[in-house]
Design a protein around this motif. Structure first.
Motif, short mmCIF file in Angstrom:
data_model
loop_
_atom_site.label_atom_id
_atom_site.label_comp_id
_atom_site.label_asym_id
_atom_site.label_seq_id
_atom_site.Cartn_x
_atom_site.Cartn_y
_atom_site.Cartn_z
N ALA B 222 0.84 -1.20 0.00
CA ALA B 222 0.00 0.00 0.00
C ALA B 222 0.87 1.25 0.00
N TRP B 223 1.93 1.23 0.77
CA TRP B 223 2.80 2.40 0.85
C TRP B 223 3.59 2.59 -0.45
N LEU B 224 3.91 1.50 -1.12
CA LEU B 224 4.54 1.61 -2.44
C LEU B 224 3.57 2.24 -3.44
N VAL B 225 2.32 1.79 -3.37
CA VAL B 225 1.35 2.17 -4.40
C VAL B 225 0.85 3.59 -4.21
N ILE B 226 0.79 4.06 -2.96
CA ILE B 226 0.20 5.37 -2.71
C ILE B 226 0.96 6.48 -3.44
N VAL B 227 2.30 6.34 -3.53
CA VAL B 227 3.10 7.38 -4.17
C VAL B 227 2.70 7.49 -5.65
N ALA B 228 2.62 6.34 -6.31
CA ALA B 228 2.25 6.34 -7.72
C ALA B 228 0.81 6.82 -7.88
N ALA B 229 -0.08 6.37 -7.02
CA ALA B 229 -1.49 6.76 -7.13
C ALA B 229 -1.64 8.26 -6.98
N GLU B 230 -0.92 8.84 -6.03
CA GLU B 230 -1.05 10.28 -5.81
C GLU B 230 -0.42 11.09 -6.94
N MET B 231 0.59 10.53 -7.58
CA MET B 231 1.15 11.21 -8.75
C MET B 231 0.09 11.34 -9.84
N LEU B 232 -0.73 10.27 -9.97
CA LEU B 232 -1.78 10.29 -10.98
C LEU B 232 -2.93 11.19 -10.58
N VAL B 233 -3.33 11.08 -9.32
CA VAL B 233 -4.54 11.74 -8.86
C VAL B 233 -4.29 13.22 -8.58
N GLY B 234 -3.15 13.52 -7.97
CA GLY B 234 -2.78 14.89 -7.71
C GLY B 234 -3.53 15.51 -6.54
N GLY B 235 -3.22 16.77 -6.25
CA GLY B 235 -3.93 17.47 -5.19
C GLY B 235 -3.14 17.52 -3.90
N THR B 236 -3.02 16.36 -3.23
CA THR B 236 -2.31 16.32 -1.96
C THR B 236 -1.57 14.99 -1.86
N GLY B 237 -0.76 14.87 -0.83
CA GLY B 237 -0.08 13.62 -0.57
C GLY B 237 1.38 13.67 -1.00
N ILE B 238 2.16 12.77 -0.45
CA ILE B 238 3.60 12.80 -0.68
C ILE B 238 3.92 12.49 -2.14
N GLY B 239 3.12 11.63 -2.77
CA GLY B 239 3.35 11.30 -4.18
C GLY B 239 3.13 12.52 -5.06
N TYR B 240 2.02 13.23 -4.77
CA TYR B 240 1.77 14.47 -5.51
C TYR B 240 2.90 15.46 -5.27
N TRP B 241 3.35 15.54 -4.05
CA TRP B 241 4.41 16.49 -3.67
C TRP B 241 5.69 16.23 -4.47
N VAL B 242 6.04 14.93 -4.59
CA VAL B 242 7.22 14.57 -5.37
C VAL B 242 7.07 15.09 -6.80
N TRP B 243 5.90 14.85 -7.38
CA TRP B 243 5.69 15.26 -8.76
C TRP B 243 5.73 16.79 -8.89
N ASN B 244 5.16 17.46 -7.91
CA ASN B 244 5.16 18.91 -7.88
C ASN B 244 6.58 19.47 -7.82
N GLN B 245 7.42 18.84 -6.99
CA GLN B 245 8.80 19.30 -6.86
C GLN B 245 9.58 19.01 -8.15
N TRP B 246 9.20 17.96 -8.83
CA TRP B 246 9.83 17.68 -10.13
C TRP B 246 9.47 18.79 -11.12
N ASN B 247 8.21 19.19 -11.11
CA ASN B 247 7.80 20.29 -11.98
C ASN B 247 8.50 21.59 -11.60
N ASN B 248 8.80 21.76 -10.31
CA ASN B 248 9.53 22.94 -9.84
C ASN B 248 11.03 22.79 -10.04
N LEU B 249 11.47 21.60 -10.46
CA LEU B 249 12.90 21.27 -10.54
C LEU B 249 13.62 21.42 -9.22
N SER B 250 12.90 21.12 -8.12
CA SER B 250 13.53 21.16 -6.80
C SER B 250 14.07 19.77 -6.48
#
Lengths: 285, 283
Positions: B222-250
């Motif tokens: 579940a913890w593996l999958v949540i990161v990928a799921a949040e990248m897809l779904v967006g909005g909040t969560g550590i997975g979304y955050w990772v993707w957001n920081q990638w877009n920010n190039l941080s």
């Protein structure tokens, strides 16, 4: 003497092989009966049928005038491999049994009764230990305490001491002999050990070899009670009794053929002998 | 075979390996002498502003820069400044909430169902083909179907967690229940314990170690999958955050997120490990 338990023509078959059939015997109230025979003659199956854990392929078990349909608290079983629950303490195992017998008892009452039952088998000091922390003999004592704690009308024991070392086994045999005679417990036990049978049993059923096994002889144990391992072999008649059973196990158990039984044999009235009183012709050569 | 090693010796070696790794990293990313000599068109450089000094590429941050950033993030992990700027603690909390909800629902379904399957060889055989086909499906493959039928991205993420954590718990519970010793069941039968008491007092504790192992596998997945799921779904969560920081190039933030995901995953596993110790029994 009307039997409390009556085994009437039970049989067990696996496909075309008949392990045993036409097995008839009774057990009176307060009587202790041992079943002796070689491996593979279906002894454990007979005990399981008596316990209600297995259904016979033929025949029935009548207890108190009623055919049984399953296991009952009135027939407690001491299993060959103690069968204690490893996640419960010794007292917890016994208390579980008591809570099944007395549904309305509080947890504290069950626990107190469990400790009392453990005291009777000399284990009050180990009540709070898990089975993994007990020796083989102690585990089997807990198993016996669990069976006796529910005040069963009948105690069924399946080679309860076979996994124990000789010293522990001896001590436990004396203890069971004491417990059984104190409470006049009706009992049925399976054993390989001839001395164990002579020590505990009022009657010893001798079973021929399987397949097609039958109860070939009934030996009445006339040696006086109380019997202990210390005085048993000094009793007059002991050796005749022992020799008779050993001779059966060595020779007659194999020679007995159900399709050509001895002239005086019938499945419903298996001949009874009392070798300790009048040595049978077979043992008195 | 494995002789016991003193804690201090192994910990010392771990620290040494870490120090060498971080040191090598720091040296490897040090700006090269002579500067980012790529000659940029002056007009383009003016557009890029500060970034022109880096020659148009984002440099890989060293451990010291990441450490500094980590300190900044952890100094105030729970701030909320609008939907796109929330503290890392808030993001992890969202992820944990989704994992908790999906995993919890899966446990509520899988453990009783596994119990029934384990007790009934017929049901076991009947349901086995379905389980075997559905189990290897990547949980993310369910995402479009979930979005289509649930029409709510937040609940869809929870559903994906639910569907990925259900299988290990279901299979382990069924296996644990089916392999309870016959002799214990016979004890319960001779005591006329009844179905319910047998299930609670005998089968459940006997199967508990296997069930908890299944839960432990599930929470890891579940913890593996949540990161990928949040990248897809967006909005909040550590997975979304990772993707957001990638877009920010941080890049530093991404490294920190990886570290955080690892630490939280470890904590979840240890939590279930404690549960496993609590229900363990030894013969």
């Amino acid at each position: 003497m009307t039997a409390y338990v009556s085994i009437e023509g039970v049989a067990r078959r696996y496909g075309p092989t008949t392990i045993f059939q036409d097995v008839w015997f009774g057990i009176a109230r307060g009587e202790f009966v041992c079943l002796v025979g070689h491996s593979g003659c279906g002894k454990t199956t007979i005990l399981n049928i008596l316990a209600g854990l297995e259904a016979p392929d033929d025949g029935a078990v009548i207890v108190d005038g009623q055919a049984i349909s399953g296991p009952s608290l009135d027939r407690a079983v001491v299993f060959q491999g103690h069968a204690l629950m490893p996640w419960m303490t010794a007292a917890g195992n016994v208390a579980f049994a008591i809570s099944c017998r007395h549904r309305d008892w509080s947890r504290a009452a069950c626990d107190a009764a469990a400790r009392e039952a453990l005291k009777r088998v000399g284990l009050d000091h180990a009540a709070d230990r898990k089975p993994a922390e007990l020796s083989g003999g102690m585990k089997q004592r807990v198993g016996i305490a669990r069976a006796l704690a529910i005040n069963p009308k009948m105690l069924l024991m399946d080679e309860p001491f076979s996994a124990l070392d000789a010293l522990t086994r001896g001590a436990l045999q004396d203890e069971v002999a004491r417990l059984v005679s104190e409470t006049a417990q009706t009992g049925f036990m399976i054993t390989h050990d001839v001395d164990e049978a002579i020590l505990l049993a009022d009657r010893i059923l001798l079973m021929s070899n399987g397949p097609e096994a039958r109860i070939a002889e009934v030996v009445v144990n006339t040696l006086p009670k109380p019997r202990t391992r210390a005085n048993l072999h000094h009793m007059p008649g002991y050796h005749a009794l022992r020799d008779h059973i050993l001779d059966f196990l060595i020779a007659r158990s194999r020679a007995f053929k159900a399709d050509a039984p001895p002239a005086d044999w019938s499945a419903r009235a298996v001949p009874a002998v009392s070798p300790a009183l009048s040595p049978s012709p077979l043992a008195a050569e | 075979m494995t002789a016991s090693v003193s804690f201090w010796r192994s910990a010392g070696l771990s620290l040494l390996i870490l120090a060498i790794f971080l040191g090598a990293w720091e040296i490897a990313v040090m700006p090269k002498a002579g500067g980012g000599g790529a000659a940029l068109d002056p007009e383009y450089a003016a557009l890029l502003g500060q970034a022109a000094a880096q020659g148009g590429t984002t440099p890989m941050p060293g451990p010291s820069a990441i450490g500094k950033r980590l300190f900044e993030l952890l100094a105030d992990p729970f701030y909320v400044r609008g939907p796109n700027d929330q503290g890392i603690g808030v993001q992890i909390a969202y992820s944990l909430l989704r994992v908790g909800a999906g995993f919890g629902l899966a446990a509520i379904v899988a453990i009783p169902l596994g119990f029934v399957i384990g007790m009934s060889p017929l049901l076991n055989a009947a349901l086995n083909p379905f389980i075997q086909v559905l189990r290897p499906v990547s949980p993310l493959a369910w995402m479009p179907l979930a979005l289509y039928s649930i029409k709510d991205s937040a609940i869809s993420a929870v559903f994906v967690i639910f569907i990925c954590s259900i299988w290990p718990m279901l299979l382990n519970t069924a296996f644990g229940v089916a392999s309870v010793r016959r002799e214990w069941l016979n004890v319960a039968r001779t005591l006329e314990a009844g179905r319910w008491r047998t299930a609670i007092r005998v089968i459940l504790p006997a199967a508990a170690p296997t069930i908890v192992t299944g839960m432990r596998i599930s929470i890891g997945i579940a913890w593996l999958v949540i990161v990928a799921a949040e990248m897809l779904v967006g909005g909040t969560g550590i997975g979304y955050w990772v993707w957001n920081q990638w877009n920010n190039l941080s890049i530093a933030d991404i490294v920190i997120a990886i570290l955080m995901i690892g630490l939280v995953g470890l904590a979840l596993d240890r939590l279930l490990g404690l549960g496993a110790r609590a229900v363990a029994w030894r013969e």
